[in-house]
Motif scaffolding. Structure first.
Motif, PDB file in Angstrom:
ATOM      1  N   UNK A 134       0.707  -1.152  -0.051  1.00 13.56           N
ATOM      2  CA  UNK A 134       0.419   0.124   0.013  1.00 13.56           C
ATOM      3  C   UNK A 134       0.721   1.052   0.086  1.00 13.56           C
ATOM      4  N   UNK A 135       1.906   1.107   0.688  1.00  9.84           N
ATOM      5  CA  UNK A 135       2.827   2.639   1.577  1.00  9.84           C
ATOM      6  C   UNK A 135       3.172   1.634   1.756  1.00  9.84           C
ATOM      7  N   UNK A 136       4.885   2.099   1.547  1.00 11.10           N
ATOM      8  CA  UNK A 136       6.540   1.693   1.832  1.00 11.10           C
ATOM      9  C   UNK A 136       7.229   3.148   1.286  1.00 11.10           C
ATOM     10  N   UNK A 137       8.521   2.549   2.372  1.00 11.09           N
ATOM     11  CA  UNK A 137       9.541   4.319   2.063  1.00 11.09           C
ATOM     12  C   UNK A 137      10.677   3.184   1.210  1.00 11.09           C
ATOM     13  N   UNK A 145      18.919   8.777  -0.362  1.00 13.71           N
ATOM     14  CA  UNK A 145      17.580   9.313  -1.251  1.00 13.71           C
ATOM     15  C   UNK A 145      16.619   8.138  -0.668  1.00 13.71           C
ATOM     16  N   UNK A 146      15.120   9.347  -1.310  1.00 18.47           N
ATOM     17  CA  UNK A 146      14.504   8.438  -0.118  1.00 18.47           C
ATOM     18  C   UNK A 146      13.496   8.631  -1.099  1.00 18.47           C
ATOM     19  N   UNK A 147      12.318   7.427  -1.304  1.00 20.52           N
ATOM     20  CA  UNK A 147      11.122   7.409  -1.744  1.00 20.52           C
ATOM     21  C   UNK A 147      10.359   6.920  -1.170  1.00 20.52           C
ATOM     22  N   UNK A 148       9.350   8.124  -0.866  1.00 20.74           N
ATOM     23  CA  UNK A 148       8.452   7.637  -0.406  1.00 20.74           C
ATOM     24  C   UNK A 148       7.135   7.435  -0.889  1.00 20.74           C
ATOM     25  N   UNK A 149       6.727   6.011  -1.161  1.00 16.80           N
ATOM     26  CA  UNK A 149       5.916   5.124  -2.013  1.00 16.80           C
ATOM     27  C   UNK A 149       4.286   5.092  -1.764  1.00 16.80           C
ATOM     28  N   UNK A 150       3.580   5.356  -2.241  1.00 15.60           N
ATOM     29  CA  UNK A 150       2.059   5.122  -2.627  1.00 15.60           C
ATOM     30  C   UNK A 150       1.849   4.120  -3.305  1.00 15.60           C
ATOM     31  N   UNK A 158       5.432  13.071  -1.569  1.00 11.78           N
ATOM     32  CA  UNK A 158       6.380  14.392  -1.257  1.00 11.78           C
ATOM     33  C   UNK A 158       5.860  14.378   0.268  1.00 11.78           C
ATOM     34  N   UNK A 159       5.410  14.136   0.690  1.00  9.61           N
ATOM     35  CA  UNK A 159       4.901  15.018   2.308  1.00  9.61           C
ATOM     36  C   UNK A 159       5.858  13.871   3.796  1.00  9.61           C
ATOM     37  N   UNK A 160       6.135  12.535   3.209  1.00 10.21           N
ATOM     38  CA  UNK A 160       6.453  11.510   3.851  1.00 10.21           C
ATOM     39  C   UNK A 160       5.507  10.190   4.137  1.00 10.21           C
ATOM     40  N   UNK A 161       6.722   9.206   4.350  1.00 10.32           N
ATOM     41  CA  UNK A 161       6.645   7.964   4.142  1.00 10.32           C
ATOM     42  C   UNK A 161       5.837   7.488   5.732  1.00 10.32           C
ATOM     43  N   UNK A 162       6.254   5.786   5.349  1.00 11.19           N
ATOM     44  CA  UNK A 162       6.720   5.609   6.657  1.00 11.19           C
ATOM     45  C   UNK A 162       8.428   4.755   6.598  1.00 11.19           C
TER      46      UNK A 162
END
Length: 163
Positions: A134-137, A145-150, A158-162
């Motif tokens: 569902x959602x992940x980082x 580099x961070x990927x906060x993915x829906x 862009x506002x952050x993930x988990x």
């Protein structure tokens, strides 16, 4: 390629391509703790990744499957990679059910070194667990580099993930 697609490509390179992955799978216990709060339960499972879903061969009467039956919301983490995610778990049923033929073939190939030793396909409780992300980082090179993915809406958050 947008940031979501870039992150998805990195996840595919890390977990995909027919690999046998060890991931941590967290569920919620069926009983409450002494303080009446839910108890998280985590274990390592072998998983095959494809199209935003991890697949696990397991036993339908195991604690994790009974917990998932009660609450399908789960979390996973890559054991060697810095990837955490939430998702929804679903029992796809018996591995020999004809509807599972295609994914079963992929699982048998990915887990070839140990599959027959660990699984009794004649037992109808030998099942396939699908964990749809569902959602992940994804954390690349220790915060470089961070990927906060829906994964549901197929966008970068862009506002952050988990974490």
């Amino acid at each position: 390629m947008n940031k979501y697609e870039e992150g998805l490509q990195l996840i595919e390179e890390t977990f995909g391509n027919g690999k046998d992955n060890n991931i941590s799978l967290a569920t919620v216990a069926r009983e409450l703790g002494t303080d009446e709060n839910p108890i998280p339960v985590v274990r390592i499972v072998d998983a095959y990744y494809e199209n935003c879903t991890f697949y696990v061969v397991t036993y339908a009467k195991s604690n994790k499957m009974l917990q998932i039956e009660q609450n399908p919301q789960v979390s996973i983490a890559g054991c060697l990679e810095m990837f955490t995610a939430t998702g929804v778990a679903k029992n796809l049923g018996w591995v020999l059910d004809p509807k599972n033929a295609e994914i079963r073939s992929k699982l048998r190939t990915a887990f070839a070194a140990w599959y027959d030793m660990a699984n009794n396909e004649d037992d109808e409780n030998c099942c396939i667990l699908a964990i749809r992300l569902a959602k992940g980082t994804l954390n690349v090179n220790h915060w470089e580099k961070l990927y906060h993915m829906d994964f549901v809406n197929k966008v970068d958050m862009e506002s952050g993930g988990i974490f």
